[in-house]
Design an enzyme around this catalytic site. Structure first.
Site, PDB file in Angstrom:
ATOM      1  N   GLU A 124       0.967  -1.280  -0.357  1.00  0.00           N
ATOM      2  CA  GLU A 124      -0.215   0.234   0.176  1.00  0.00           C
ATOM      3  C   GLU A 124       1.063   1.930   0.496  1.00  0.00           C
ATOM      4  OE1 GLU A 124      -0.748  -2.784   1.554  1.00  0.00           O
ATOM      5  OE2 GLU A 124      -2.345  -3.030   1.624  1.00  0.00           O
ATOM      6  N   PHE A 157     -10.435  -8.004  13.821  1.00  0.00           N
ATOM      7  CA  PHE A 157     -10.120  -7.807  13.017  1.00  0.00           C
ATOM      8  C   PHE A 157      -9.583  -7.197  12.222  1.00  0.00           C
ATOM      9  CE2 PHE A 157      -8.715 -10.434   9.270  1.00  0.00           C
ATOM     10  CZ  PHE A 157      -6.957 -10.489   9.761  1.00  0.00           C
ATOM     11  N   GLN A 158      -8.282  -6.969  12.225  1.00  0.00           N
ATOM     12  CA  GLN A 158      -8.365  -5.583  10.709  1.00  0.00           C
ATOM     13  C   GLN A 158      -8.800  -4.340  11.506  1.00  0.00           C
ATOM     14  OE1 GLN A 158      -7.423  -7.083   6.844  1.00  0.00           O
ATOM     15  NE2 GLN A 158      -5.691  -8.178   7.580  1.00  0.00           N
ATOM     16  N   MET A 192      23.998   9.173   1.394  1.00  0.00           N
ATOM     17  CA  MET A 192      24.141  10.480   1.716  1.00  0.00           C
ATOM     18  C   MET A 192      24.217  10.438   3.338  1.00  0.00           C
ATOM     19  SD  MET A 192      23.663  14.001   1.629  1.00  0.00           S
ATOM     20  CE  MET A 192      22.618  13.888   0.018  1.00  0.00           C
TER      21      MET A 192
HETATM   22  C1  TPP Z   1      12.376   5.861   4.818  1.00  0.00           C
HETATM   23  C2  TPP Z   1      13.763   6.667   5.667  1.00  0.00           C
HETATM   24  N1  TPP Z   1      14.848   6.292   6.467  1.00  0.00           N
HETATM   25  C3  TPP Z   1      15.887   7.252   6.408  1.00  0.00           C
HETATM   26  C4  TPP Z   1      16.003   8.198   5.969  1.00  0.00           C
HETATM   27  C5  TPP Z   1      17.549   8.732   5.677  1.00  0.00           C
HETATM   28  N2  TPP Z   1      18.058   8.524   4.926  1.00  0.00           N
HETATM   29  C6  TPP Z   1      18.658  10.094   3.964  1.00  0.00           C
HETATM   30  S1  TPP Z   1      19.758   9.479   2.366  1.00  0.00           S
HETATM   31  C7  TPP Z   1      19.636   8.294   3.208  1.00  0.00           C
HETATM   32  C8  TPP Z   1      20.466   7.196   2.033  1.00  0.00           C
HETATM   33  C9  TPP Z   1      20.456   6.638   1.101  1.00  0.00           C
HETATM   34  O1  TPP Z   1      20.956   5.998   0.324  1.00  0.00           O
HETATM   35  P1  TPP Z   1      20.935   5.149  -0.988  1.00  0.00           P
HETATM   36  O2  TPP Z   1      19.140   4.811  -1.008  1.00  0.00           O
HETATM   37  O3  TPP Z   1      21.590   4.213  -1.762  1.00  0.00           O
HETATM   38  O4  TPP Z   1      21.005   6.752  -2.010  1.00  0.00           O
HETATM   39  P2  TPP Z   1      22.706   7.780  -2.015  1.00  0.00           P
HETATM   40  O5  TPP Z   1      22.786   9.017  -1.241  1.00  0.00           O
HETATM   41  O6  TPP Z   1      23.403   6.664  -2.138  1.00  0.00           O
HETATM   42  O7  TPP Z   1      22.224   7.833  -3.440  1.00  0.00           O
HETATM   43  C10 TPP Z   1      18.911   7.587   4.062  1.00  0.00           C
HETATM   44  C11 TPP Z   1      18.843   6.558   4.996  1.00  0.00           C
HETATM   45  C12 TPP Z   1      15.507   8.819   4.949  1.00  0.00           C
HETATM   46  N3  TPP Z   1      15.258   9.672   4.390  1.00  0.00           N
HETATM   47  N4  TPP Z   1      14.400   8.355   4.550  1.00  0.00           N
END
Ligand code: TPP
Lengths: 577, 173
Positions: free
Chosen positions: A67, A129-130, A492
């Site tokens: 979803e 339920f649900q 990041m």
């Molecule tokens: C749902 C969620 N969990 C954690 C984060 C924190 N977060 C921001 S950027 C990132 C890393 C993203 O890594 P990747 O998808 O490999 O992309 P890249 O930065 O390497 O391009 C994280 C963990 C987030 N923004 N969203």
């Protein structure tokens, strides 16, 4: 399309008929002009799914795999088409799986109508339920929500939902319908909603505010326009161009404001924000006037608020009165839809050109080009860099594709280096920064703009957050182009660990699966590129392939995104390295 | 600097509105001193009277966020000098000669008397209802309850009626 729609509506309006609640749901969606639904069935929504069985030739239902995928797809659909995205899910887990998407849509002002099933009204409050208190749960992540327990109330509630979702500052709306209401028979009356006593989405325009704003603009020597998504949501792109043309003022975009004006517009000076362009950030403290047009001063845009526009007066054109003075004090607020306020302003300002001032921005751009952009787009090192991939893909599509991104480094690189010719060409999770948004949003974007090419840039982390939606692409044959920038890191976060946590890479390395096998398992064409010289042909192959395509590019593992405004610093303290 | 503010909000009479309104306070970490809600003088419209202590900048944003709720018609904010406010307090006190003497002296209304206790009512500002509580304390107060404050706006303008009229005209046009 439009005429068949209206004759259909006229025919239906004149006859009163008895419908089941679930048929009333579908009939009302059709009257609201819905052509596509993203959904997933389950116990309490089964009557609606049963009704849907008879409407398969008139309503396109996309069966997602989760979803969360449904709601992000609906967001992607809404962002490119300008129509509300519609989702149907079951109660309990089906409903709670959409909460992230609702929060994301609320933050980014995306019109969504979500219909959730609910347990029968005699079970409410019994921990059936649900059963979850979905209206309670979604109070903080919707623009409006309500529960419907009688079939007769369904058309009215849905009509109201569509009005609220689309009008004023758009947002997500939830209609929670009990199972017995779906099954009950009731006389069907539909009437379009365009007035709600307690809700005034288009506040009256104050001419005095316009006059004051015009005066400030005419006096300003170093103005800068800040373009937000309000321009796109208000369909005010032409009005913006006319304003810029007459005023000669340079303009920068927020992340969500990208594509509102073409990237090659001579007055466009780039993107604002933490990883935005050098010029609009470094020049911030020199500006004597900031004209914010449909944007909300997100902290990623302002940096340290106390120093944002420190020498500037601020004009804030905004439809949502609650945004005025929320973050930054507006010397002149101009409340209203920018589609209406901008022309009034344009009428009253003097024709001007700010050639020297714009030349200063261009000089800053040249610094950024030498230091950052050129090495990013035309690198000579061993490894492929993210920027060159984005640049080449954008070029391959003649800068005319819809860009969808996930969240992270690839998002910033894509928004920095992708170019735009048309509005509604950029779909990204801005305010909430939801990893996993990209893949389902790209599905929705392709369905919302079938005639356009849709290119997703996604990291190896975010790709795996809603990876199951490859199944949706497979089943519904959705020809999206996926560019996976694989650095085997949560890039990041790793960058922040590198810069601010002594390079202690705590749980950011990814030991990834074989993406080729995953693509193959979903019947999706795939290629992996590791060498620079293979990139152009791989991109061409992706472009020429008629169906969905996954292009995995193994990029430099520890590349950092620059420029960067460190968190909490003034935007004029932007760092080039 | 924190000051007292009186917020009055008018909403459609819909399930869950109290929750919608209190959410606005929760996420801004503003404590509600007092909250009363009931039907207003206009059938179908609910009135909330909310007392908070906060700073002027926060209160402006808070009220805008309340008014932003689709089912809220209007929200206003006032300072104490702009309103007449009162609350009711009820006291259940042990019966004794000295209590009855005090009650007579203080002109407190008696709601009920029985063998063991006496129920008193006092209307006034919070300080007044509190002062009576302090006076009664030595005689044994079994229960003490306050209604929360309600307020009448002194201004000659009837702001909600103005809003409703304006909306009616929009509908006609
Ligand atoms: C749902 C969620 N969990 C954690 C984060 C924190 N977060 C921001 S950027 C990132 C890393 C993203 O890594 P990747 O998808 O490999 O992309 P890249 O930065 O390497 O391009 C994280 C963990 C987030 N923004 N969203």
């Amino acid at each position: 399309m439009h005429t068949t729609q209206s004759t259909y509506m006229e025919k239906q309006a004149t006859q009163t008929t008895c419908f089941s609640g679930s048929k009333a749901v579908i009939e009302t969606l059709l009257r609201e002009g819905v052509d596509t639904i993203f959904g997933y069935p389950g116990g309490t929504i089964m009557p609606v799914y049963d009704a849907l069985y008879d409407y398969q030739n008139r309503l396109n239902h996309i069966l997602v795999r989760h979803e969360q995928g449904a709601i992000h797809a609906a967001q992607g659909y809404a962002r490119v088409s300008g129509k509300p995205g519609v989702c149907i899910v079951t109660s309990g887990p089906g409903a709670t799986n959409t909460v992230t998407g609702l929060a994301d849509a609320l933050m980014d002002s995306t019109p969504i109508v979500l219909i959730s099933g609910q347990v029968g009204s005699n079970f409410l409050g019994t921990d059936a339920f649900q059963e979850t208190n979905f209206v309670g749960i979604t109070q903080a992540v919707t623009k409006w929500n309500c529960q419907v327990r009688r079939a007769a109330d369904i058309p009215g509630a849905i009509a109201k939902a569509f009005y609220i979702a689309q009008s004023g500052r758009p947002g997500p709306v939830v209609i929670d319908i009990t199972k017995d209401a779906q099954q009950e028979m009731a006389e069907y009356h539909y009437q379009k909603v365009d007035f709600i006593r307690s809700y005034n989405p288009t506040p009256a325009i104050d001419r005095e505010q316009i006059a004051q704003a015009a005066k400030l603009i005419n006096l300003s020597r170093k103005p800068l326009a800040l373009i937000g998504q309000g321009v796109i949501l208000g369909r005010a792109e032409k009005e913006l161009l006319a304003f810029l043309h007459k005023s000669g003022i340079p303009a920068a975009s927020t992340l969500l404001g990208l594509s509102a004006i073409p990237s090659d517009h001579p007055q466009w000076v780039g993107m604002l924000g933490m990883h935005g362009n050098y010029a609009p950030n470094i020049k911030n403290k020199e500006c004597d006037l900031l004209i914010a047009i449909g944007m909300r001063f997100d902290d990623r845009v302002t940096g340290k608020v106390d120093e944002f526009g420190i020498n500037a007066k601020i004009i804030h054109l905004e439809i949502d009165p609650a945004e005025i003075n929320k973050i930054v004090y507006a010397d002149v607020p101009v409340i209203g839809n920018v589609k209406e306020t901008l022309p009034l302003l344009t009428e009253r300002i003097a024709r001007n050109s700010h050639e020297e001032w714009i030349a200063e921005f261009n000089a800053c751009y040249n610094v950024e080009y030498q230091e950052i952009i050129e090495p990013a787009l035309f690198p000579t090192g061993k490894h492929i860099r993210m920027g060159e991939v984005v640049h080449q893909v954008s070029e391959a599509y003649r800068h005319d594709a819809v860009l969808v991104t996930d969240v992270g480094q690839q998002q910033m690189m894509a928004s920095r280096y992708f170019r735009f010719k048309h509005s509604r060409s950029m779909v990204t999770s801005g305010g909430l920064g939801t990893m996993g948004f990209g893949l389902p949003a790209a599905i929705g974007a392709k369905i919302g703009a079938p005639q356009r090419e849709v290119c997703l840039f996604v990291g190896d982390g975010g790709f795996q957050m809603n990876l199951q939606e490859l199944g949706t692409i497979h089943q519904s044959r959705i020809p999206v182009k996926i560019v996976l920038l694989n650095n085997n890191f949560l890039g990041m976060v790793r960058q922040w660990q590198d810069l601010f946590f002594d390079k202690r890479y705590s749980f950011t390395t990814m030991n990834n699966p074989d993406f080729g096998l995953i693509a193959q398992g979903n019947g999706i064409a795939y290629q992996c590129v590791e060498k620079r010289e293979d990139l152009p042909t791989a991109i061409q192959r992706m472009k020429n392939h008629p169906g969905a395509y996954l292009l995995e590019v193994r990029v430099e593992a520890e590349e950092n995104v620059f420029p960067m405004v460190p968190a909490g610093a003034a935007v004029s303290d932007i760092r080039l390295e | 600097m924190n000051k007292e503010y009186i917020i009055t909000a008018f909403s459609e009479n819909k399930v869950g509105l109290l929750n919608q309104i209190t959410t606005v306070f929760i996420c801004r970490d503003i404590n509600i001193d007092s909250l009363t809600t009931s039907e207003s003088s206009i059938p179908g419209i609910h009135k909330f009277t909310i007392i908070v202590h906060t700073d002027p900048e926060k209160i402006e944003k808070l009220v805008k966020q309340i008014e932003k709720k689709v089912d809220v018609l209007k929200a206003f904010v006032f300072t104490p000098d702009e309103v007449v406010q009162q609350e009711i307090a009820l006291y259940k006190v042990n019966r004794s000669q000295s209590v009855e003497k005090l009650v007579r002296e203080q002109h407190v209304r008696i709601l009920e008397i029985c063998d063991e206790y006496i129920v008193l009512e006092k209307t006034g500002h919070k300080e007044e209802t509190q002062a009576l509580f302090e006076l009664l304390k030595p005689y044994g107060v079994q229960q003490f309850v306050r209604s929360g404050q309600i307020a009448i706006i002194k201004s000659k303008r009837e702001l909600l009626n103005e809003y409703l009229k304006e909306r009616e005209e929009t509908l006609k046009a």
